[in-house]
Design an enzyme around this catalytic site. Sequence first.
Site, short mmCIF file in Angstrom:
data_model
loop_
_atom_site.label_atom_id
_atom_site.label_comp_id
_atom_site.label_asym_id
_atom_site.label_seq_id
_atom_site.Cartn_x
_atom_site.Cartn_y
_atom_site.Cartn_z
N GLU A 154 -6.57 -63.56 -86.26
CA GLU A 154 -5.33 -63.84 -86.29
C GLU A 154 -4.44 -62.57 -85.65
OE1 GLU A 154 -4.33 -66.96 -88.95
OE2 GLU A 154 -3.59 -66.28 -87.07
N SER A 155 -5.06 -61.26 -85.78
CA SER A 155 -4.36 -60.15 -85.38
C SER A 155 -5.01 -59.23 -84.55
CB SER A 155 -3.40 -59.49 -86.32
OG SER A 155 -4.44 -58.80 -87.42
#
Length: 495
Positions: free
Chosen positions: A320-321
């Site tokens: 995700e990040s």
Amino acid sequence: MEIRKLSLSTIRSIITSLSVLVLVISASATLVRSTPPNVLEQVLASGELRVISTNGATTFYEGSDGLTGFEYSLLKGFADSLGVNLAIENQADTRELLHAVEQRQYHMGSAELTALESQDYHLSFAKPYMQITQQLVYNHRLGTPTSIKDLKGKEVLILADSAHSKRVARLQKKFPNLTWRPIENGQMIDLLEMVHKGEADYAVIDSNAYELHRYSYPRAKLAFDISNPQPLAWAFPHSKDTSLFDAAQRYMAQIKRDGSLAQVTKHFFERHIDEVTTGEAMVFAYRLQNRFPQWSDAMKSAATEFDLDWQMLAAIGYQESHWLADAESHTGVRGLMMLTKRTARAMGVNNREDPLQSIYGGAKYFRMMLDRLPERIQGDDRLNLALAAYNQGAGHLEDARVLTQRMGGNPDKWEDVRKYMPLLSKSQYYSRAKHGYMRGWEPVQFVDNVRNYHKIIAWHEQQNELRLASYSGGALSSLHKAPTETAAQGENLSL
């Protein structure tokens, strides 16, 4: 009734005969008692199979759930088939190990043993459980060597006092210009790491060691085999008493026949990480060591609270990040777990850029996606479907499952759902879906990436355990007794 009187000589004759009979019976009983039990009977009577091995990555080591390892699993299965406990003792020196087996100090030895390195000892080898070759690896910045001749004037690392050194001795006679540097008191993983780091250009390692560690050292590339396949097998003292040896032969034949050997081999050696390039693997490995530790405790704590695998939660966070607390996408999701405003609000997250809130919110949301699936869906299918829902929402996942069923697939199987999910980006399909259009290819890639990152995280975690096990084993006395199986719960191969 008339009782005949016996003469004195007759009485003496009877007494003599009885005495002889007693002596014969006594001698027979003594003969029966003096016949010792065979080795198998001794093992069964003691309730313990005593094995000498070498603590290491492919043999046995202490994992989070007790003793584990490839050879340990085979040995545990053999002990279980006999109905006895397994007791393993560690001996780092292969020569000492072989000598101990030869002298019958143990029932058997198991430590990646080949007949080549054991030819100076009076031993019997069971059916092989694996074939390995000696392979040349090189640092990726170099050109790929294609034959031994390409190594002229180069230095090649080998392990001292190993089967490699015997093979090298023969090669040196044929290629006198080759330079081999033996490494004392080292392991295969050390050679691989030296090549990976550029501290050495070339090294010779066993094929099973390369397969086990290749993803941890992506700069160490495989060139070619320098030996014919060599069988690995259990070693037993050479003896006329083959009772335990024969039992091992039957066991090995059985696990080959029923597929158990292939299963345990796959479990420990086949680590396929598809669609992750060498560059991506190296970047990920760097971030795992330098970026992830600051979030490690929070990930583990959140995973415990919501009954999740922390490594899976960490893999989601990376996908995700890249484990950046201030990450933000063009769609408006933000934070370490990249939560939407609606999801964050539903999970009780007030500040999506607060990494702790984000981690706990992401964990809670993933648990919700898992719990929403029907109870009949289990295992990897449940995990993968929940990951897809985490990425695109439960509604879109349900649309994909409905479409899968309509197309003749199984909506409970991820392999079927992933096949039809991308169709929901086409109007002829999403126009009939309850939740409309979705970027159908994205959850498929999301699941693949998360599962791949999860494998790498789990693999690095195992490597840490292996390295600790290897060096803690070396720090112990040269002959260290490991716990028996009364308490240890390792990889079990019961037949």
